[in-house]
Design an enzyme around this catalytic site. Structure first.
Site, PDB file in Angstrom:
ATOM      1  CB  SER A 104       4.178 -21.368  23.149  1.00 58.97           C
ATOM      2  OG  SER A 104       5.464 -20.803  23.258  1.00 58.97           O
TER       3      SER A 104
ATOM      4  CD  GLU B 229      13.215 -16.130  34.998  1.00 56.27           C
ATOM      5  OE1 GLU B 229      12.813 -15.173  35.681  1.00 56.27           O
ATOM      6  OE2 GLU B 229      12.790 -16.360  33.853  1.00 56.27           O
TER       7      GLU B 229
ATOM      8  CD  GLU C 267      11.044 -16.729  19.034  1.00 56.95           C
ATOM      9  OE1 GLU C 267       9.854 -16.444  19.187  1.00 56.95           O
ATOM     10  OE2 GLU C 267      11.536 -17.802  19.393  1.00 56.95           O
TER      11      GLU C 267
END
Length: 393
Positions: A129, A380, A244
């Site tokens: 990230s 989402e 993961e």
């Protein structure tokens, strides 16, 4: 699909249970069962114990030094460790990067990196990230420029879990800006002691510096640390993300924490409250359903059938369950769960508790679990992926 364990599998479970009971340090188990603060030494100590037995890479094939267990054996091992109060193995080395190195690395990389992961001696971090690239990971901007026999890396990673302890980090870096964003990404292994790397902890709502920012300022990385081919890193990243997201589901920890919730409810006098016990029962049904979903995947894998592509579903349900049990624990503790005294998270703390000792970590656990539906790909986004790949809509 047969969800009943065979006699051999039950004997295997018994063997694992006995071994864990004999080797798991009691002080570590006490901390885990009571949600007290685990130190780096606690986590590393258990990792080394597993490593000495050859079980830190419990999912590895024999050819790479693992036990060669099948899917059911791996599940039983994880379950027995969790229920006994073992710390969750930091997954970045043995569960995430190791399978990528095995599948796409060179024989030299196998010899160089896998032994340190298998022994628990080397702490790995994950550099995926970035401030502008979370669930949309393909938009990452950390750049690696090839200069001769090395790459020069510049950029920033964030939300790097336990990165303050990291000795090596595997990173997705941009090596090309041509074509689709996914086609210009490479997979690099980087020594975190390299000049130009700065780690800055981020203190979360629970008061813990669990995640970090990692800055790369003209960091030199040998080209031999590239996994696979340049600009093919997105393929390797997807291979890792399946591990993961299944790991995030963590049904075994949910089963352990469900028992902790029951203990707290009984201690707080709520066990005889029919409405509250109904909520526990609903949660237990969800945990059992999640376990059945996991066992469906394992059954397909064991029988040689195509494994169900439901890592996203496991992540969604597992993360929601983690949030729900932390909420119910807070409700059970009532007003006593609200005060947050960070020092009370330390084992052996002698100060005054607000309410019973088991209430001290409840707020921290609740705050910490707010992240679970966001990290590893937000729920989402996962629902969109499931709709496309599983439901075909």
């Amino acid at each position: 699909m047969d969800l009943n364990f065979t006699a051999e599998e039950l004997a295997f479970r018994s063997h694992i249970r006995q071994w864990v009971a004999e080797h798991l340090p009691a002080d570590i188990s006490h901390k885990v069962h009571n949600a007290l603060r685990l130190s780096r030494d606690d986590m590393q100590r258990w990792a080394r114990i597993l490593g000495k037995q050859g079980w830190l890479g419990w999912g590895w094939p024999k050819e790479f030094g693992g036990p060669g267990w099948n899917a059911i054996q791996k599940h039983l091992f994880e379950e027995e460790c969790a229920l006994a109060g073992a710390p969750r193995v930091v997954p970045f080395g043995p569960v995430m990067v190791a399978p990528v190195i095995m599948a796409f690395g060179t024989p030299e990389q196998h010899k160089r990196f896998l032994p340190g992961i298998a022994s628990g001696e080397v702490w790995w971090s994950q550099g995926y990230s970035e401030p502008g690239s979370g669930s949309d990971l393909a938009s990452l901007k950390t750049r690696a420029e090839r200069r001769g026999d090395k790459y020069i890396v510049n950029g920033q990673k964030t939300w790097t879990t336990l990165g303050q302890y990291g000795e090596w980090i595997f990173c997705l870096v941009r090596t090309s800006t041509e074509g689709k964003p996914q086609t210009g990404i490479s997979f690099l292994l980087i020594d975190m002691k390299s000049p130009g790397i700065t780690v800055r902890p981020i203190v979360l709502l629970d008061g813990e510096p669990e995640v970090n920012e990692v800055f790369f300022d003209n960091v030199e990385v040998p080209a031999e640390n590239l996994i696979g081919e340049e600009n093919k890193g997105w393929t390797y990243a997807k291979h890792l993300l399946a591990h993961e997201r299944t790991n995030i589901a963590d049904v075994n920890r949910a089963k352990r924490e469900l028992e902790r919730l029951k203990r707290i409810a009984k201690a707080e006098g709520l066990w005889d409250d029919g409405r509250f016990r109904d909520q526990i029962a609903l949660l237990e049904v969800d945990v059992v359903a999640l376990e059945m979903m996991v066992l469906r995947v394992l059954s397909a894998e064991k029988s040689g059938k195509q494994s169900l592509d439901i890592a996203g579903l496991l992540k969604i349900r597992g993360s929601e369950i983690q949030q729900r049990y932390s909420e119910l624990m807070m409700l059970a503790g009532g007003p006593y769960s609200v005060p947050f005294v960070s020092e009370a998270m330390e084992a052996g703390w002698q100060g005054d508790h607000v309410g019973a000792a088991h209430c001290a970590p409840l707020a921290a656990t609740y705050f910490n679990m707010r992240k679970t539906t966001i990290y590893g790909g937000s729920n989402e986004v996962q629902r969109n992926i499931v709709a496309q790949t599983v439901l075909g809509s």
